[in-house]
Design a protein around this motif. Structure first.
Motif, mmCIF file in Angstrom:
data_model
loop_
_atom_site.group_PDB
_atom_site.id
_atom_site.type_symbol
_atom_site.label_atom_id
_atom_site.label_comp_id
_atom_site.label_asym_id
_atom_site.label_seq_id
_atom_site.Cartn_x
_atom_site.Cartn_y
_atom_site.Cartn_z
ATOM 1 N N ARG A 129 -5.252 12.172 -12.055
ATOM 2 C CA ARG A 129 -4.530 12.004 -10.795
ATOM 3 C C ARG A 129 -3.707 13.252 -10.509
ATOM 4 O O ARG A 129 -2.828 13.629 -11.257
ATOM 5 C CB ARG A 129 -3.608 10.784 -10.862
ATOM 6 C CG ARG A 129 -2.810 10.569 -9.599
ATOM 7 C CD ARG A 129 -2.253 9.176 -9.549
ATOM 8 N NE ARG A 129 -1.223 8.963 -10.545
ATOM 9 C CZ ARG A 129 0.071 9.191 -10.344
ATOM 10 N NH1 ARG A 129 0.478 9.644 -9.193
ATOM 11 N NH2 ARG A 129 0.947 8.955 -11.282
ATOM 12 N N GLY A 149 -3.509 -2.289 -15.552
ATOM 13 C CA GLY A 149 -2.105 -1.892 -15.533
ATOM 14 C C GLY A 149 -1.178 -2.943 -16.087
ATOM 15 O O GLY A 149 -0.059 -2.642 -16.472
ATOM 16 N N TRP A 206 1.074 5.159 -16.635
ATOM 17 C CA TRP A 206 1.340 5.171 -15.193
ATOM 18 C C TRP A 206 0.041 5.248 -14.387
ATOM 19 O O TRP A 206 0.021 5.744 -13.278
ATOM 20 C CB TRP A 206 2.244 6.352 -14.850
ATOM 21 C CG TRP A 206 3.622 6.240 -15.409
ATOM 22 C CD1 TRP A 206 4.716 5.696 -14.800
ATOM 23 C CD2 TRP A 206 4.085 6.702 -16.691
ATOM 24 N NE1 TRP A 206 5.812 5.779 -15.617
ATOM 25 C CE2 TRP A 206 5.462 6.393 -16.790
ATOM 26 C CE3 TRP A 206 3.471 7.348 -17.775
ATOM 27 C CZ2 TRP A 206 6.225 6.702 -17.907
ATOM 28 C CZ3 TRP A 206 4.216 7.648 -18.894
ATOM 29 C CH2 TRP A 206 5.589 7.336 -18.956
ATOM 30 N N GLY A 207 -1.041 4.729 -14.937
ATOM 31 C CA GLY A 207 -2.342 4.885 -14.305
ATOM 32 C C GLY A 207 -2.632 3.910 -13.179
ATOM 33 O O GLY A 207 -1.835 3.021 -12.848
ATOM 34 N N ASN A 208 -3.818 4.071 -12.608
ATOM 35 C CA ASN A 208 -4.328 3.267 -11.502
ATOM 36 C C ASN A 208 -4.218 1.781 -11.817
ATOM 37 O O ASN A 208 -4.655 1.327 -12.870
ATOM 38 C CB ASN A 208 -5.794 3.660 -11.265
ATOM 39 C CG ASN A 208 -6.367 3.106 -9.990
ATOM 40 O OD1 ASN A 208 -5.861 2.146 -9.421
ATOM 41 N ND2 ASN A 208 -7.461 3.719 -9.551
ATOM 42 N N THR A 230 -3.850 2.385 -6.343
ATOM 43 C CA THR A 230 -2.418 2.639 -6.236
ATOM 44 C C THR A 230 -1.868 2.923 -7.625
ATOM 45 O O THR A 230 -2.421 2.468 -8.635
ATOM 46 C CB THR A 230 -1.655 1.444 -5.622
ATOM 47 O OG1 THR A 230 -1.767 0.309 -6.491
ATOM 48 C CG2 THR A 230 -2.191 1.111 -4.245
ATOM 49 N N TYR A 231 -0.765 3.665 -7.666
ATOM 50 C CA TYR A 231 -0.174 4.081 -8.932
ATOM 51 C C TYR A 231 1.292 3.676 -8.958
ATOM 52 O O TYR A 231 2.012 3.885 -7.979
ATOM 53 C CB TYR A 231 -0.304 5.598 -9.107
ATOM 54 C CG TYR A 231 -1.726 6.066 -9.233
ATOM 55 C CD1 TYR A 231 -2.301 6.279 -10.474
ATOM 56 C CD2 TYR A 231 -2.507 6.273 -8.101
ATOM 57 C CE1 TYR A 231 -3.606 6.705 -10.598
ATOM 58 C CE2 TYR A 231 -3.820 6.701 -8.198
ATOM 59 C CZ TYR A 231 -4.364 6.909 -9.460
ATOM 60 O OH TYR A 231 -5.671 7.321 -9.566
ATOM 61 N N GLY A 268 -5.142 8.156 -14.850
ATOM 62 C CA GLY A 268 -3.724 8.470 -14.967
ATOM 63 C C GLY A 268 -3.098 7.987 -16.255
ATOM 64 O O GLY A 268 -2.017 8.431 -16.624
ATOM 65 N N ASP A 269 -3.785 7.060 -16.974
ATOM 66 C CA ASP A 269 -3.306 6.606 -18.276
ATOM 67 C C ASP A 269 -3.784 7.519 -19.398
ATOM 68 O O ASP A 269 -3.310 7.422 -20.534
ATOM 69 C CB ASP A 269 -3.795 5.180 -18.563
ATOM 70 C CG ASP A 269 -3.132 4.144 -17.677
ATOM 71 O OD1 ASP A 269 -1.917 4.264 -17.451
ATOM 72 O OD2 ASP A 269 -3.831 3.228 -17.215
#
Length: 278
Positions: free
Chosen positions: A10, A47, A171-173, A178-179, A225-226
């Motif tokens: 990301r 998430g 802080w991933g998808n 959305t994040y 993003g993780d």
């Protein structure tokens, strides 16, 4: 070949659009672990649920240096293993040209928090055998910080097959593109080597990778993003690090568990780098 779960890192505002990097997910393969029933897990979307402050004191976020908020600049996760060293995924670092281009955020699970601390980087190291013998094998790297971070180093585990359930955070998808600004946390069951190899064939390397997820139903997983963040196990009431978010096909898809770099396989190599930096 479907490589969608080799998540794109990301990229936040102000970052050059040409950074087409791979960002992935980590999950644990317990060679002989008995898979828990799906009912044992909170099967929320990718998430999971928000992490509480102090719940994962070793969790940090990697960000691009420069303009923009921490939320805009964050692109991967990491885990503090000494007061000045962060363990992350090699695929997160291969998009970084210089230590000056990278920062680490610590001190809060909320990227919008006033308590968040930004720390500059002195050096970083990618595994010498990254992508050997298959793509994303040995997916680990180390970051040397200019000063200690406001975080608590985690103990590194050596026997992931001892554990039935793992925890991951980042802080991933969330699964809907959305994040979150607040790190999310999730519990996932181990997936054995045989089942993971059945899912991924020769893309999976049992020596350097682990798998975790709900094979039958999907719905729980790490995502874009993780990458580089931790997957952990509870040992005698304390969390230990057993892997690094690496890759997979899609996010939280049934039949496609998350794949994680298996820390137990490269403990010695990590120690060698730490010794060189000491």
């Amino acid at each position: 070949m479907d490589r969608k779960r080799k998540h794109l890192v990301r990229i936040g505002a102000g970052v050059a659009a040409g950074l087409g990097a791979v960002a992935l997910v980590w999950t644990g393969v317990a060679a002989n672990a008995e898979e828990p029933a799906a009912d044992d897990f909170e099967t929320k979307i990718v998430g999971g649920e928000p992490a509480e402050e102090g719940q994962y004191p070793s969790l940090v976020a990697l960000g691009h240096a420069g303009a923009g908020t921490p939320f805009e600049r964050q692109f991967c996760g990491g885990t503090v293993i000494t007061e000045t060293v962060v363990l992350t995924a090699a695929h997160c670092l291969e998009v970084v040209d210089s230590p000056d281009d990278l920062v680490v955020f610590s001190g809060s699970v909320d990227l919008d928090s006033e308590d968040l601390v930004e720390t500059t980087v002195a050096d970083f190291h990618l595994a010498h055998d990254y992508n050997e013998p298959v793509d994303l094998a040995n997916d680990w790297g180390l970051i040397l910080l200019d000063e200690p971070v406001d975080a608590e180093p985690i103990d590194v585990g050596t026997e992931p097959e001892e554990f039935d359930v793992l925890e991951t955070a980042g802080w991933g998808n969330l699964g809907d593109d959305t994040y979150p600004s607040v790190a999310q946390r999730l519990e996932v069951p181990f997936v054995g080597d045989d089942d993971c190899e059945a899912a991924y064939g020769d893309e999976f390397d049992a020596q350097t990778m682990l798998c975790a997820g709900d094979l039958e139903n999907g719905g729980i997983d790490s995502c874009d993003g993780d990458s580089g963040g931790p997957i952990m196990a509870d040992k005698d009431g304390e969390l230990i690090l057993v892997g690094i978010v690496s890759w997979g096909h899609g996010c939280a898809e049934a039949g496609n568990p998350g794949v994680y770099a298996e820390v137990a396989d490269f403990n010695g190599a990590i120690d060698d780098v730490l010794e060189d930096w000491s």
